[in-house]
Scaffold this motif. Structure first.
Motif, PDB file in Angstrom:
ATOM      1  N   THR A 188       1.072  -1.292  -0.001  1.00  0.00           N
ATOM      2  CA  THR A 188       0.383   0.095   0.168  1.00  0.00           C
ATOM      3  C   THR A 188       0.839   1.808  -0.096  1.00  0.00           C
ATOM      4  N   SER A 189       2.228   1.136   1.148  1.00  0.00           N
ATOM      5  CA  SER A 189       2.017   2.354   0.817  1.00  0.00           C
ATOM      6  C   SER A 189       3.814   2.243  -1.067  1.00  0.00           C
ATOM      7  N   LEU A 190       4.024   1.700  -1.138  1.00  0.00           N
ATOM      8  CA  LEU A 190       4.221   1.468  -2.264  1.00  0.00           C
ATOM      9  C   LEU A 190       4.056   2.455  -3.468  1.00  0.00           C
ATOM     10  N   GLY A 217       2.442   9.718  -5.310  1.00  0.00           N
ATOM     11  CA  GLY A 217       2.398  10.633  -5.161  1.00  0.00           C
ATOM     12  C   GLY A 217       3.138  11.421  -5.987  1.00  0.00           C
ATOM     13  N   PHE A 218       4.567  10.287  -5.941  1.00  0.00           N
ATOM     14  CA  PHE A 218       5.844  11.010  -6.695  1.00  0.00           C
ATOM     15  C   PHE A 218       5.932  11.047  -8.735  1.00  0.00           C
ATOM     16  N   GLY A 219       4.887   9.676  -8.603  1.00  0.00           N
ATOM     17  CA  GLY A 219       5.239  10.076 -10.072  1.00  0.00           C
ATOM     18  C   GLY A 219       4.202  11.909 -10.591  1.00  0.00           C
ATOM     19  N   LEU A 220       3.361  11.468  -9.334  1.00  0.00           N
ATOM     20  CA  LEU A 220       2.200  13.058 -10.445  1.00  0.00           C
ATOM     21  C   LEU A 220       2.717  14.607  -9.922  1.00  0.00           C
ATOM     22  N   ALA A 221       3.870  14.623  -8.646  1.00  0.00           N
ATOM     23  CA  ALA A 221       4.878  16.010  -8.608  1.00  0.00           C
ATOM     24  C   ALA A 221       5.766  15.689  -9.702  1.00  0.00           C
ATOM     25  N   THR A 222       6.415  14.300  -9.841  1.00  0.00           N
ATOM     26  CA  THR A 222       6.659  14.886 -11.610  1.00  0.00           C
ATOM     27  C   THR A 222       6.477  15.441 -12.951  1.00  0.00           C
ATOM     28  N   LEU A 223       5.360  14.754 -13.192  1.00  0.00           N
ATOM     29  CA  LEU A 223       4.594  15.604 -14.393  1.00  0.00           C
ATOM     30  C   LEU A 223       4.590  16.529 -13.757  1.00  0.00           C
ATOM     31  N   ILE A 224       4.666  17.440 -12.866  1.00  0.00           N
ATOM     32  CA  ILE A 224       3.874  18.819 -12.736  1.00  0.00           C
ATOM     33  C   ILE A 224       5.184  19.386 -12.281  1.00  0.00           C
ATOM     34  N   LEU A 276      12.359  11.653  -4.436  1.00  0.00           N
ATOM     35  CA  LEU A 276      11.654  10.741  -4.111  1.00  0.00           C
ATOM     36  C   LEU A 276      12.344   9.958  -2.460  1.00  0.00           C
ATOM     37  N   GLY A 277      13.223   9.960  -2.199  1.00  0.00           N
ATOM     38  CA  GLY A 277      13.275  10.157  -0.620  1.00  0.00           C
ATOM     39  C   GLY A 277      12.672  11.131   0.114  1.00  0.00           C
ATOM     40  N   ILE A 278      12.274  12.345  -0.309  1.00  0.00           N
ATOM     41  CA  ILE A 278      11.664  13.447   0.873  1.00  0.00           C
ATOM     42  C   ILE A 278      10.263  12.997   0.545  1.00  0.00           C
ATOM     43  N   ALA A 279       9.447  11.876  -0.817  1.00  0.00           N
ATOM     44  CA  ALA A 279       8.341  11.446  -0.562  1.00  0.00           C
ATOM     45  C   ALA A 279       7.891   9.898   0.374  1.00  0.00           C
ATOM     46  N   TRP A 280       9.219   9.356   0.311  1.00  0.00           N
ATOM     47  CA  TRP A 280       9.035   7.708   1.084  1.00  0.00           C
ATOM     48  C   TRP A 280       8.811   8.406   2.679  1.00  0.00           C
ATOM     49  N   MET A 281       9.663   9.553   3.281  1.00  0.00           N
ATOM     50  CA  MET A 281       9.397  10.553   4.454  1.00  0.00           C
ATOM     51  C   MET A 281       8.371  10.541   5.254  1.00  0.00           C
ATOM     52  N   VAL A 282       8.016  11.561   3.536  1.00  0.00           N
ATOM     53  CA  VAL A 282       6.826  12.120   3.912  1.00  0.00           C
ATOM     54  C   VAL A 282       5.675  11.242   3.986  1.00  0.00           C
ATOM     55  N   ALA A 297       9.706  -2.856  10.384  1.00  0.00           N
ATOM     56  CA  ALA A 297       9.202  -1.221  10.293  1.00  0.00           C
ATOM     57  C   ALA A 297      10.077  -0.435   9.933  1.00  0.00           C
ATOM     58  N   VAL A 298      10.980  -0.431  10.566  1.00  0.00           N
ATOM     59  CA  VAL A 298      12.087   0.873  10.782  1.00  0.00           C
ATOM     60  C   VAL A 298      12.845   0.068   9.791  1.00  0.00           C
ATOM     61  N   LEU A 299      13.493  -0.441  10.043  1.00  0.00           N
ATOM     62  CA  LEU A 299      14.135  -1.091   8.996  1.00  0.00           C
ATOM     63  C   LEU A 299      14.521  -1.223   7.404  1.00  0.00           C
ATOM     64  N   MET A 300      13.129  -1.701   7.606  1.00  0.00           N
ATOM     65  CA  MET A 300      11.932  -2.299   6.234  1.00  0.00           C
ATOM     66  C   MET A 300      11.699  -0.939   5.209  1.00  0.00           C
ATOM     67  N   ILE A 301      11.397   0.721   5.807  1.00  0.00           N
ATOM     68  CA  ILE A 301      11.052   1.678   5.337  1.00  0.00           C
ATOM     69  C   ILE A 301      12.504   2.419   4.516  1.00  0.00           C
ATOM     70  N   GLY A 302      14.143   2.055   5.884  1.00  0.00           N
ATOM     71  CA  GLY A 302      15.063   2.238   5.008  1.00  0.00           C
ATOM     72  C   GLY A 302      15.787   1.889   3.984  1.00  0.00           C
ATOM     73  N   PHE A 303      15.817   0.233   3.940  1.00  0.00           N
ATOM     74  CA  PHE A 303      15.967  -0.093   3.046  1.00  0.00           C
ATOM     75  C   PHE A 303      15.107  -0.295   1.719  1.00  0.00           C
ATOM     76  N   ILE A 304      14.090  -0.084   1.488  1.00  0.00           N
ATOM     77  CA  ILE A 304      13.313   0.567   0.314  1.00  0.00           C
ATOM     78  C   ILE A 304      12.945   1.300   0.489  1.00  0.00           C
ATOM     79  N   GLY A 305      13.372   2.707   0.708  1.00  0.00           N
ATOM     80  CA  GLY A 305      14.121   4.225   0.521  1.00  0.00           C
ATOM     81  C   GLY A 305      15.435   3.829  -0.489  1.00  0.00           C
ATOM     82  N   PHE A 306      16.356   3.020   0.422  1.00  0.00           N
ATOM     83  CA  PHE A 306      17.873   2.227  -0.431  1.00  0.00           C
ATOM     84  C   PHE A 306      17.248   1.382  -1.879  1.00  0.00           C
ATOM     85  N   LEU A 307      16.407   1.262  -1.802  1.00  0.00           N
ATOM     86  CA  LEU A 307      16.271   0.206  -3.054  1.00  0.00           C
ATOM     87  C   LEU A 307      15.508   1.866  -4.058  1.00  0.00           C
TER      88      LEU A 307
END
Length: 323
Positions: free
Chosen positions: A115-117, A123-130, A251-257, A292-302
């Motif tokens: 769901t988060s991905l 959201g990131f795709g829409l931001a990029t299009l703008i 993309l990094g900001i989008a994931w944190m937000v 969850a914290v480690l997964m959030i960081g790992f997904i951000g890295f990927l």
């Protein structure tokens, strides 16, 4: 011939040594981190017990995997029962048309990840299009830049915690439907991500466009390229390095937000999972939060590595060093 064979063997051994070093240093770094984590965690006592170390977190990871598998078995059984009930009913009444109800069980940890991905990429795709078209426009035209720069500088530092209530009210008021295509929680999280993450891409794109070499601009004038051809053939290829720097930051900001928005608004996703575990207050909660914290960081890295690979693919300068 012997000297040639010796040289080839030496070069091969040297390259192998470099590869081993590149692989060895990350492993050493991870091992040192795990040792320091275990040593520090054993000295921290909380209201829910000792802070979880790597072993405890690994146990909770296995527990979350088991929970997911059990939930999938329940889901499969739920649909099998419905299909059997419909088949039995149709055997008695061939004209009967059954309806399969959707499974409404509790989302698992891995469901929350998906769901988060999905939300962050939307959201990131829409931001990029703008951001990219606007960035190109203000990079090419100093008057447009002067007009929009105050607006950009005002909204750029606004926190997602400030945007979230406004976005929630706007979505609730304007998105009214008996059969909605998207849930309001998804739209709220997506638009919040878009509003917060578009600025690095916009600014870096504008800077990259404005920094196109004069020689390339002169070539475009000599060839009398049209505006669109000039942008596609000259501007965008030259601005790609800075453009992708902005995209990676966005993309990094989008994931944190997104994680923050899900926690605050209790929208489905990893953020809600963390908040629910915090509210649960069981002896396993800290371990699950750390998973969850480690997964959030790992997904951000990927996500960052995926953006880097995309940059290498589309960049015209294949010799450029990218990290």
């Amino acid at each position: 011939m012997t000297l040639s064979m010796f040289s080839k063997s030496s070069i091969k051994d040297w390259l192998t040594g470099i590869s081993l070093k590149k692989a060895l240093f990350p492993v050493i770094g991870i091992l040192v981190f795990l040792v320091l984590w275990q040593a520090g965690a054993s000295r921290v006592d909380t209201s829910l017990g000792t802070f979880p170390g790597p072993v405890k977190v690994y146990e909770q990871w296995n527990s979350l995997v088991d929970d997911h598998q059990r939930e999938r078995v329940k889901e499969s059984s739920f649909y099998e029962r419905q299909e059997k009930r419909i088949a039995d009913r149709q055997a008695k009444d061939p004209s009967y048309v059954g309806k399969i109800r959707a499974y409404t069980g509790k989302p698992t940890f891995f469901d929350q990840i998906f769901t988060s991905l999905y939300t962050v990429l939307a959201g990131f795709g829409l931001a990029t299009l703008i951001a990219i078209p606007v960035g190109i426009l203000i990079g090419l035209n100093s008057s447009v830049y002067s007009a929009l720069n105050p607006v950009i500088q005002v909204f750029k530092p606004v926190s997602p915690l400030a945007w979230l209530p406004l976005v929630t009210m706007v979505v609730s008021a304007s998105y009214v439907s008996d059969d909605p295509m998207f849930s309001k929680s998804f739209l709220t999280s997506m638009f919040t991500v878009t509003l917060c993450c578009m600025w690095p891409t916009l600014i870096n794109t504008a800077v990259g466009v404005a920094a196109v070499e004069k020689d390339l601009l002169n070539v475009s004038k000599v060839l009398r390229l049209g505006w669109m051809t000039h942008v596609i053939k000259i501007v965008i290829p030259s601005a790609i390095p800075l453009m992708f720097t902005g995209l990676r930051l966005s993309l990094g900001i989008a994931w944190m937000v997104l994680i923050a928005a899900e926690m605050l608004a209790q929208n489905p996703g990893l953020g809600k999972f963390v908040w629910d575990e915090f509210q649960n207050g069981s002896s396993d909660s800290l371990g699950r939060i750390m998973v969850a914290v480690l997964m959030i960081g790992f997904i951000g890295f990927l996500l960052d590595r995926a953006m880097l690979m995309l940059q290498r693919y589309v960049s015209w300068d294949k010799t450029q060093v990218l990290r």
